[in-house]
Design a protein around this motif. Structure first.
Motif, PDB file in Angstrom:
ATOM      1  N   UNK A   1     -22.987   0.535 -42.825  1.00 53.86           N
ATOM      2  CA  UNK A   1     -21.913   0.939 -43.728  1.00 53.86           C
ATOM      3  C   UNK A   1     -22.415   0.726 -45.149  1.00 53.86           C
ATOM      4  N   UNK A   2     -22.460   1.800 -45.917  1.00 54.61           N
ATOM      5  CA  UNK A   2     -23.005   1.762 -47.270  1.00 54.61           C
ATOM      6  C   UNK A   2     -21.918   2.200 -48.247  1.00 54.61           C
ATOM      7  N   UNK A   3     -21.477   1.300 -49.118  1.00 52.65           N
ATOM      8  CA  UNK A   3     -20.414   1.607 -50.075  1.00 52.65           C
ATOM      9  C   UNK A   3     -20.892   1.306 -51.494  1.00 52.65           C
ATOM     10  N   UNK A   4     -20.339   2.045 -52.463  1.00 48.32           N
ATOM     11  CA  UNK A   4     -20.721   1.819 -53.846  1.00 48.32           C
ATOM     12  C   UNK A   4     -19.559   2.183 -54.767  1.00 48.32           C
ATOM     13  N   UNK A   5     -19.590   1.657 -55.998  1.00 44.64           N
ATOM     14  CA  UNK A   5     -18.594   1.975 -57.015  1.00 44.64           C
ATOM     15  C   UNK A   5     -19.175   1.641 -58.375  1.00 44.64           C
ATOM     16  N   UNK A   6     -18.692   2.329 -59.413  1.00 41.51           N
ATOM     17  CA  UNK A   6     -19.199   2.050 -60.743  1.00 41.51           C
ATOM     18  C   UNK A   6     -18.518   2.889 -61.798  1.00 41.51           C
ATOM     19  N   UNK A   7     -19.065   2.809 -62.998  1.00 38.62           N
ATOM     20  CA  UNK A   7     -18.516   3.549 -64.124  1.00 38.62           C
ATOM     21  C   UNK A   7     -19.608   3.971 -65.086  1.00 38.62           C
ATOM     22  N   UNK A   8     -19.292   4.972 -65.918  1.00 35.86           N
ATOM     23  CA  UNK A   8     -20.259   5.536 -66.861  1.00 35.86           C
ATOM     24  C   UNK A   8     -19.551   5.852 -68.171  1.00 35.86           C
ATOM     25  N   UNK A   9     -20.250   5.602 -69.284  1.00 35.79           N
ATOM     26  CA  UNK A   9     -19.720   5.986 -70.589  1.00 35.79           C
ATOM     27  C   UNK A   9     -20.874   6.344 -71.511  1.00 35.79           C
ATOM     28  N   UNK A  10     -20.649   7.397 -72.313  1.00 40.06           N
ATOM     29  CA  UNK A  10     -21.665   7.845 -73.262  1.00 40.06           C
ATOM     30  C   UNK A  10     -21.170   7.637 -74.679  1.00 40.06           C
ATOM     31  N   UNK A  11     -22.019   6.976 -75.523  1.00 35.89           N
ATOM     32  CA  UNK A  11     -21.759   6.809 -76.943  1.00 35.89           C
ATOM     33  C   UNK A  11     -22.762   7.695 -77.696  1.00 35.89           C
ATOM     34  N   UNK A  12     -22.469   8.973 -77.801  1.00 35.37           N
ATOM     35  CA  UNK A  12     -23.403   9.898 -78.441  1.00 35.37           C
ATOM     36  C   UNK A  12     -24.770   9.829 -77.755  1.00 35.37           C
ATOM     37  N   UNK A  13     -25.816   9.322 -78.455  1.00 33.06           N
ATOM     38  CA  UNK A  13     -27.159   9.261 -77.845  1.00 33.06           C
ATOM     39  C   UNK A  13     -27.290   8.135 -76.815  1.00 33.06           C
TER      40      UNK A  13
ATOM     41  N   UNK B   1     -19.044  10.365 -44.243  1.00 32.39           N
ATOM     42  CA  UNK B   1     -18.854   9.680 -45.507  1.00 32.39           C
ATOM     43  C   UNK B   1     -18.050  10.501 -46.496  1.00 32.39           C
ATOM     44  N   UNK B   2     -17.721   9.872 -47.605  1.00 33.21           N
ATOM     45  CA  UNK B   2     -16.976  10.532 -48.674  1.00 33.21           C
ATOM     46  C   UNK B   2     -17.310   9.859 -49.985  1.00 33.21           C
ATOM     47  N   UNK B   3     -17.309  10.636 -51.062  1.00 30.73           N
ATOM     48  CA  UNK B   3     -17.472  10.065 -52.394  1.00 30.73           C
ATOM     49  C   UNK B   3     -16.728  10.929 -53.397  1.00 30.73           C
ATOM     50  N   UNK B   4     -16.543  10.380 -54.585  1.00 31.60           N
ATOM     51  CA  UNK B   4     -15.806  11.114 -55.592  1.00 31.60           C
ATOM     52  C   UNK B   4     -16.018  10.553 -56.969  1.00 31.60           C
ATOM     53  N   UNK B   5     -15.558  11.305 -57.970  1.00 28.53           N
ATOM     54  CA  UNK B   5     -15.668  10.900 -59.359  1.00 28.53           C
ATOM     55  C   UNK B   5     -14.373  11.233 -60.078  1.00 28.53           C
ATOM     56  N   UNK B   6     -13.911  10.303 -60.897  1.00 26.24           N
ATOM     57  CA  UNK B   6     -12.714  10.513 -61.704  1.00 26.24           C
ATOM     58  C   UNK B   6     -13.124  10.538 -63.171  1.00 26.24           C
ATOM     59  N   UNK B   7     -12.911  11.666 -63.828  1.00 25.39           N
ATOM     60  CA  UNK B   7     -13.271  11.818 -65.232  1.00 25.39           C
ATOM     61  C   UNK B   7     -12.143  11.284 -66.110  1.00 25.39           C
ATOM     62  N   UNK B   8     -12.383  10.168 -66.790  1.00 25.60           N
ATOM     63  CA  UNK B   8     -11.407   9.604 -67.713  1.00 25.60           C
ATOM     64  C   UNK B   8     -11.365  10.429 -68.996  1.00 25.60           C
ATOM     65  N   UNK B   9     -12.535  10.864 -69.440  1.00 21.92           N
ATOM     66  CA  UNK B   9     -12.678  11.698 -70.626  1.00 21.92           C
ATOM     67  C   UNK B   9     -13.989  12.453 -70.483  1.00 21.92           C
TER      68      UNK B   9
END
Length: 201
Positions: free
Chosen positions: A67-79, A24-32
């Motif tokens: 076969x197990x696949x996933x994708x998503x996104x994350x964002x922090x607004x202060x707290x 398998x393989x996974x990764x993360x792309x930091x937008x900010x």
């Protein structure tokens, strides 16, 4: 990237031998510093343990591909922080040898889709409250199984809890509700409260 294997050999019963492996393989792309996108996929060859309630008591363990696949996104607004994502699991079972011939497992092949979101709020440096919800959609390749049932279903899970991160202990606790509704009227829908958690010291 990752790969590995679990190989079991029995001295007195070679029919119970198994070879499990995965890649398998996974990764993360930091937008900010506050936002990122993530994704991954893994293929694995597995077998059902004999103590599993799904084991069908063949002369050999039941083997299946996943076969197990996933994708998503994350964002922090202060707290406040928001995480959204989805997963896809594809199960492909092999027929299992038995005394009277092979046991058909094609009716167990299925796709499982989930999608959901987690919203959390940090009220101290060590504690964060969260709420989360997810859908659970299951679609079988066969319209009915060998017993004549349509096992397709749709469901959801809702929960709320607290995540803690202290110097000596980390973990989370939560409570919620889950429901799964089957397309076949002969199968009873499932609905129940849920509780859970984990702890690491």
């Amino acid at each position: 990237f990752e790969t590995g294997a679990n190989i079991g050999r029995y001295a007195g019963n070679s029919a119970e031998n198994y070879e499990d492996y995965w890649v398998g393989a996974d990764g993360r792309f930091d937008i900010s510093p506050k936002s990122n996108l993530f994704a991954g996929s893994r293929y694995s060859r597995n077998h059902e343990e004999r103590e599993s309630p799904d084991d069908i008591v063949g002369t050999e363990p039941t083997a299946f591909d996943l076969i197990n696949s996933y994708a998503g996104g994350f964002h922090r607004f202060d707290q406040l922080a928001v995480r959204i994502g989805g997963t896809h699991r594809k199960y492909d079972f092999e027929d299992t040898p038995a005394l009277a011939g092979n046991i058909n497992n094609d009716d167990r092949d299925r796709n499982q889709y989930t999608g959901g979101a987690n919203v959390s709020y940090r009220f101290t440096n060590a504690y964060r409250a969260f709420v989360e919800g997810a859908t659970d959609i299951r679609r079988y390749n066969s319209s009915v199984d060998d017993n004549g049932f349509n096992r397709d279903s749709d469901g959801y899970r809702l929960s709320a809890g607290v995540r803690f991160d202290r110097e000596t202990v980390k973990g989370r606790v939560f409570a919620g509700y889950m429901k799964q509704e089957y397309d076949d009227p002969a199968l009873s829908d499932v609905g129940a409260p849920t509780v859970g958690g984990n702890l690491r010291v």
